[in-house]
Design a protein around this motif. Sequence first.
Motif, PDB file in Angstrom:
ATOM      1  N   MET A   1      -6.040   3.631   3.826  1.00  0.00           N
ATOM      2  CA  MET A   1      -4.878   4.022   3.040  1.00  0.00           C
ATOM      3  C   MET A   1      -5.163   3.953   1.549  1.00  0.00           C
ATOM      4  O   MET A   1      -5.989   3.165   1.093  1.00  0.00           O
ATOM      5  CB  MET A   1      -3.699   3.114   3.389  1.00  0.00           C
TER       6      MET A   1
ATOM      7  N   SER B   1       0.809   9.347   8.359  1.00  0.00           N
ATOM      8  CA  SER B   1       2.002   9.403   7.520  1.00  0.00           C
ATOM      9  C   SER B   1       3.219   8.791   8.202  1.00  0.00           C
ATOM     10  O   SER B   1       4.272   8.695   7.597  1.00  0.00           O
ATOM     11  CB  SER B   1       2.290  10.848   7.116  1.00  0.00           C
TER      12      SER B   1
ATOM     13  N   ASP C   1       1.347   4.097  -3.460  1.00  0.00           N
ATOM     14  CA  ASP C   1       1.546   5.405  -2.837  1.00  0.00           C
ATOM     15  C   ASP C   1       2.367   5.360  -1.551  1.00  0.00           C
ATOM     16  O   ASP C   1       2.696   6.411  -1.007  1.00  0.00           O
ATOM     17  CB  ASP C   1       0.197   6.047  -2.521  1.00  0.00           C
ATOM     18  N   HIS C   2       2.639   4.164  -1.043  1.00  0.00           N
ATOM     19  CA  HIS C   2       3.297   4.033   0.258  1.00  0.00           C
ATOM     20  C   HIS C   2       4.343   2.924   0.214  1.00  0.00           C
ATOM     21  O   HIS C   2       4.219   1.976  -0.565  1.00  0.00           O
ATOM     22  CB  HIS C   2       2.268   3.675   1.343  1.00  0.00           C
TER      23      HIS C   2
END
Length: 69
Positions: free
Chosen positions: A21, A4, A26-27
């Motif tokens: 990942m 994270s 989402d990131h």
Amino acid sequence: TRPSSLEEAEKLAEVSFGFGMSSTRDHDLRFLEELRDLAKRKKVMFAIHAGERDPEDVDDALALEPDLL
């Protein structure tokens, strides 16, 4: 592993085969780019999911040049 943060990724790169990942949705894209670069430096895999919900995240995932998509 699925870190994270880059700090966590640095530690995990020493004890794992790499990073897996979820979607680029989402990131933060910059985080994924830094993670990919770290994976290359540490000689571990960088993998990312794409196209599971729809094709909208595929181009971004491919642009990261992952070892596994």
